[in-house]
Design a protein around this motif. Structure first.
Motif, short mmCIF file in Angstrom:
data_model
loop_
_atom_site.label_atom_id
_atom_site.label_comp_id
_atom_site.label_asym_id
_atom_site.label_seq_id
_atom_site.Cartn_x
_atom_site.Cartn_y
_atom_site.Cartn_z
N VAL A 146 6.26 5.48 -17.91
CA VAL A 146 5.83 6.24 -19.09
C VAL A 146 4.50 5.70 -19.60
N LEU A 147 4.34 4.39 -19.57
CA LEU A 147 3.12 3.78 -20.08
C LEU A 147 1.93 3.99 -19.15
N THR A 148 2.19 4.09 -17.85
CA THR A 148 1.10 4.25 -16.88
C THR A 148 0.84 5.72 -16.55
N TYR A 149 1.54 6.64 -17.18
CA TYR A 149 1.35 8.06 -16.90
C TYR A 149 -0.09 8.53 -17.11
N PRO A 150 -0.80 8.08 -18.16
CA PRO A 150 -2.18 8.56 -18.33
C PRO A 150 -3.08 8.33 -17.12
N PHE A 151 -2.84 7.25 -16.37
CA PHE A 151 -3.65 7.01 -15.17
C PHE A 151 -3.41 8.12 -14.14
N TRP A 187 2.76 -4.58 -11.37
CA TRP A 187 2.68 -5.88 -12.03
C TRP A 187 3.62 -5.93 -13.23
N CYS A 188 3.58 -4.92 -14.09
CA CYS A 188 4.44 -4.90 -15.27
C CYS A 188 5.92 -4.81 -14.89
N CYS A 189 6.22 -3.96 -13.91
CA CYS A 189 7.61 -3.78 -13.51
C CYS A 189 8.20 -5.07 -12.95
N ASN A 190 7.47 -5.73 -12.05
CA ASN A 190 7.97 -6.98 -11.46
C ASN A 190 8.04 -8.10 -12.48
N LEU A 191 7.05 -8.16 -13.38
CA LEU A 191 7.05 -9.21 -14.39
C LEU A 191 8.22 -9.06 -15.35
N LEU A 192 8.42 -7.85 -15.86
CA LEU A 192 9.52 -7.62 -16.80
C LEU A 192 10.88 -7.84 -16.13
N ALA A 193 11.01 -7.37 -14.89
CA ALA A 193 12.28 -7.58 -14.18
C ALA A 193 12.54 -9.06 -13.95
N ALA A 212 -5.39 2.01 -9.97
CA ALA A 212 -5.32 1.16 -11.18
C ALA A 212 -3.98 1.32 -11.87
N GLY A 213 -3.50 2.56 -11.97
CA GLY A 213 -2.20 2.79 -12.59
C GLY A 213 -1.06 2.19 -11.79
N GLU A 214 -1.13 2.29 -10.47
CA GLU A 214 -0.06 1.76 -9.63
C GLU A 214 -0.04 0.24 -9.65
N VAL A 215 -1.22 -0.39 -9.65
CA VAL A 215 -1.28 -1.86 -9.72
C VAL A 215 -0.68 -2.34 -11.04
N LEU A 226 0.82 -1.20 0.00
CA LEU A 226 0.00 0.00 0.00
C LEU A 226 0.85 1.25 0.00
N LYS A 227 2.00 1.20 0.66
CA LYS A 227 2.91 2.34 0.66
C LYS A 227 3.40 2.60 -0.75
N GLN A 228 3.77 1.52 -1.46
CA GLN A 228 4.22 1.69 -2.84
C GLN A 228 3.11 2.26 -3.71
N MET A 229 1.88 1.79 -3.49
CA MET A 229 0.76 2.24 -4.31
C MET A 229 0.35 3.67 -4.00
N SER A 230 0.65 4.14 -2.75
CA SER A 230 0.23 5.48 -2.36
C SER A 230 1.26 6.54 -2.70
#
Length: 311
Positions: free
Chosen positions: A244-249, A206-212, A199-202, A145-149
């Protein structure tokens, strides 16, 4: 009178630094966070005004690297000079106090949760294993939650900064603003813009951990001498790319926090009144503005607003 000595013969309190107490650590974190917030506030302030589409300065004609003439919107420093001209140097810090208060409250709450968890782990007994497992789960959720906030603030500081557009004085201090928002909009007004932000943070996590994970598992060879160093930077690099991809959120979340709140920045003709965050997303998408405010320099004017430029 001789100073007291411990059994080893060394004087107590001599030549030793007293360990930092939790209160000292929390105070240092609060002061450091307040300093960083104050230092970066003008950047966030200009970014928010650009996100709202407030362009008080005229565009300038420039050329691309291919020699094509285009219109460029004013950059960060031009915007800062305009704010200083209108409101003075103190105007650059409009909305700073609510941001500091919000950050301080968040830091204190997180510190309290960590302290409780640390105490529970230190006093762990065999009969308390279930309690400790529960606390471990709570702390893992808290870290997520800290990361998401991170980067999300209640609408108070955003609305304080948005008052620059219409020169209003409706919102002031942190708590008075919260009371005003609660009276006018109810509990939902305090969390307006939270859904697209979460929604953007989730999606980001997810994308960051998956790609890494994919890169560290399949692209980094164990025989490589610097494999551990590369893995330590993979998630950081992926975070920059995915952000960059999640910026619109994040853009939609900020706009929804200001929309239809009684300020000129969130009302026509400056902005349509959005029924939901999806309505806001569709409007920005149709206009080609989903990445508005993502850049501070070399901002090209939208194609729909470009007049004819003679070659």
């Amino acid at each position: 009178m001789e100073s007291p000595e411990n059994p080893s013969g060394q004087a107590v309190g001599v030549g030793r630094d007293a360990p930092a107490t939790p209160v000292d650590v929390d105070t240092a974190v609060l002061l450091l966070g307040a300093g960083v917030t104050a230092f970066t506030h003008p950047l966030l302030y200009v970014k928010l005004l650009i996100q709202m589409g407030h362009e008080p300065l005229p565009s300038t004609v420039g050329t691309t690297m291919f020699g094509r003439r285009v219109l460029y919107l004013p950059g960060f420093f031009s915007y800062v000079r305009h704010i200083v001209k209108v409101d003075g140097s103190r105007g650059l810090f409009r909305g700073l106090s609510p941001r500091i208060m919000s950050s301080a409250i968040s830091t204190v709450v997180r510190s309290g949760v960590k302290r409780v968890h640390r105490a529970a782990r230190c006093s762990r007994l065999q009969s308390d294993m279930e309690v400790d497992v529960f606390m471990e789960s709570i702390c893992r959720l808290g870290r997520r939650l800290k990361q998401m906030s991170n980067g999300y603030f209640p609408p108070t500081p955003l609305r304080c900064m948005a008052q620059f557009v219409g020169r209003e004085v409706k919102y002031g201090g942190m708590f008075s603003c919260m009371v005003k928002i609660f009276k006018e909009e109810g509990l939902a007004g305090i969390y307006v813009g939270l859904v697209p932000h979460v929604a953007g943070e989730v999606l980001f996590l997810w994308c960051c951990n998956l790609l890494a994970h994919i890169i560290n598992t399949y692209a980094v060879d164990e025989s490589f001498s610097q494999a551990s160093a590369i893995r330590s930077y993979t998630k950081f690099v992926m975070g920059i790319a995915v952000s960059v991809l999640t910026y619109p959120f994040m853009l939609v979340a900020d706009l929804m926090a200001v929309n239809n709140c009684g300020l000129a920045a969130g009302l026509p003709p400056h902005s349509p009144i959005f029924k939901s965050w999806r309505h806001c997303w569709n409007h920005l998408s149709n206009k080609g503005h989903l990445f508005r405010g993502s850049s501070f320099f070399f901002r090209r004017a939208p194609v729909t607003s470009l007049p004819y430029i003679e070659e």
